[in-house]
Design a protein around this motif. Structure first.
Motif, PDB file in Angstrom:
ATOM      1  N   ALA A  78       9.393  10.761   2.625  1.00 55.92           N
ATOM      2  CA  ALA A  78      10.441  10.510   3.793  1.00 55.92           C
ATOM      3  C   ALA A  78       9.971  10.015   5.130  1.00 55.92           C
ATOM      4  N   ALA A  79       9.084  10.765   5.558  1.00 54.14           N
ATOM      5  CA  ALA A  79       8.480  10.302   6.911  1.00 54.14           C
ATOM      6  C   ALA A  79       7.957   8.883   6.883  1.00 54.14           C
ATOM      7  N   GLU A  80       7.093   8.575   5.810  1.00 55.07           N
ATOM      8  CA  GLU A  80       6.674   7.298   5.716  1.00 55.07           C
ATOM      9  C   GLU A  80       7.779   6.084   5.670  1.00 55.07           C
ATOM     10  N   GLU A  81       8.972   6.502   5.033  1.00 56.16           N
ATOM     11  CA  GLU A  81       9.932   5.618   5.002  1.00 56.16           C
ATOM     12  C   GLU A  81      10.858   5.281   6.431  1.00 56.16           C
ATOM     13  N   GLU A  82      10.999   6.543   6.981  1.00 50.79           N
ATOM     14  CA  GLU A  82      11.274   6.538   8.325  1.00 50.79           C
ATOM     15  C   GLU A  82      10.785   5.709   9.304  1.00 50.79           C
ATOM     16  N   VAL A  83       9.516   5.987   9.261  1.00 49.51           N
ATOM     17  CA  VAL A  83       8.546   5.260  10.343  1.00 49.51           C
ATOM     18  C   VAL A  83       8.394   3.808   9.925  1.00 49.51           C
ATOM     19  N   ALA A  85      11.101   2.051   8.771  1.00 53.32           N
ATOM     20  CA  ALA A  85      12.245   1.525   9.224  1.00 53.32           C
ATOM     21  C   ALA A  85      12.380   1.385  10.655  1.00 53.32           C
ATOM     22  N   ILE A  86      11.691   2.380  11.352  1.00 52.69           N
ATOM     23  CA  ILE A  86      11.371   2.259  12.707  1.00 52.69           C
ATOM     24  C   ILE A  86      10.660   0.886  13.227  1.00 52.69           C
ATOM     25  N   ARG A  90      14.851  -1.623  11.308  1.00 54.64           N
ATOM     26  CA  ARG A  90      15.909  -0.999  10.719  1.00 54.64           C
ATOM     27  C   ARG A  90      16.520   0.294  11.254  1.00 54.64           C
ATOM     28  N   ALA A  91      15.796   0.790  11.739  1.00 54.37           N
ATOM     29  CA  ALA A  91      16.126   2.320  12.651  1.00 54.37           C
ATOM     30  C   ALA A  91      15.443   2.105  13.945  1.00 54.37           C
ATOM     31  N   ARG A  93      15.404   4.262  18.217  1.00 56.46           N
ATOM     32  CA  ARG A  93      16.163   4.921  19.213  1.00 56.46           C
ATOM     33  C   ARG A  93      15.750   4.320  20.626  1.00 56.46           C
ATOM     34  N   THR A 121      19.175  -0.139  15.378  1.00 55.63           N
ATOM     35  CA  THR A 121      18.648   0.289  16.378  1.00 55.63           C
ATOM     36  C   THR A 121      19.822   0.938  17.407  1.00 55.63           C
TER      37      THR A 121
END
Length: 313
Positions: A78-83, A85-86, A90-91, A93, A121
């Protein structure tokens, strides 16, 4: 130290019951599986498997580690996918701080373009004048600060520790009532306004006003003090005094009953975007910087087009 790749091997061995089957599932050789299992047992300091002939079973420590492995590996995935995306925008802040006239002119168009290009974003906005906005950046309370400083100002800020992205140069203009004696002048020296009642802007702009006026040999008589640009313009339009505002601030309101007149010699402020060196590498911050730069380039051309004849505001 327990490595994620070793946990994946342990989980495969537990599921398949042998090194060979685990190797086939993971796409590697049986000796490679055996080597990684030995490395994992060395890391934890206790046996994880008991080998009896062709059969293999987990020790109590092995069972405990397998039980936790699924959650650990799921969290890592999940962390790899979130990073990812950032990193791929794709994500992400961005916490933006801006001075008011920047918030009402440059920021909306830039953020609309950013959202269209990278809808995942998110950008939050807080208003603060420099030097407060710069303090927020240095203290980690924002990622990007839209700020300004006046050329040649006595108290020019030191931004050597920051990444500075120049955006545009904003010229100060005089605001006078439309029936004022200088309303149709092409330009005005600030000394010609020495005996006028003044409406002052924000404290930072007021300090710059006093400095410019004193350089011309007088101290302005400030009858009205307000940080609100529409209030400044409204007071001027009512004939209660004169003011000096940045061109960008004038464009952020819809003034009535006033004229803007070019000041000579020119007084300009430099508008910049500031961030920290590490934050400049974050994709969402870099993308926001780029959109602010594009909008500012268009705004610069627009303000330069207004530096000719006086305009009715």
């Amino acid at each position: 130290m327990i490595e994620a790749r070793h946990l994946r091997v342990l989980r495969a061995v537990a599921a398949t019951g042998s090194f060979s089957a685990a190797g086939r599932e993971l796409g590697c050789t049986q000796p490679a599986v055996s080597q990684q299992m030995k490395a994992l047992e060395t890391s934890v300091g206790t046996p994880l498997l008991v080998r009896t002939g062709r059969e293999m079973r987990l020790t109590q420590a092995g069972e405990a580690l397998v039980r936790h492995a699924s959650g650990i590996l799921a969290g890592l995935t999940a962390a790899e996918e979130e990073v990812a995306a950032i990193a791929g925008l794709r994500a992400g802040r961005v916490r933006l701080v801006s001075f008011p006239s920047g918030s009402s002119t440059l920021v909306p168009t830039a953020l609309a373009a950013l959202r269209a290009a990278h809808p995942g974003t998110r950008v939050s906005l807080e208003e603060a004048e420099p030097p407060k906005s710069v303090e927020l950046l240095r203290e980690g309370d924002c990622d990007l600060a839209l700020a300004f400083r006046y050329a040649g100002a006595a108290a020019a800020e030191d931004w050597d520790d920051l990444v500075v992205r120049p955006l545009l140069t904003d010229r100060l203009v005089a605001l006078v009532p439309e029936r004022h004696r200088l309303a149709r002048a092409e330009s005005v020296a600030i000394g010609e306004l020495a005996h006028e009642p003044w409406i002052a802007g924000c404290p930072r702009c007021r300090g710059q006003l006093v400095e410019v006026c004193e350089g011309a040999g007088f101290t302005p008589r400030i009858d009205f003090a307000t940080d609100d640009y529409p209030a400044v313009v409204g007071l001027v339009g009512a004939g209660l005094g004169v003011a000096v505002l940045p061109q960008l601030a004038v464009e952020s309101v819809r003034p009535r009953g006033v004229r803007t007149v070019r000041l000579e010699p020119a007084v300009r402020r430099e508008i910049v975007a500031l961030t920290l060196p590490d934050l400049a590498q974050v994709p969402a911050v870099a993308a926001t910087l780029e959109q602010l730069a594009r909008v500012s380039l268009r705004a610069q051309g627009h303000t330069q087009g207004h530096e000719g004849a006086p305009t009715r505001a």
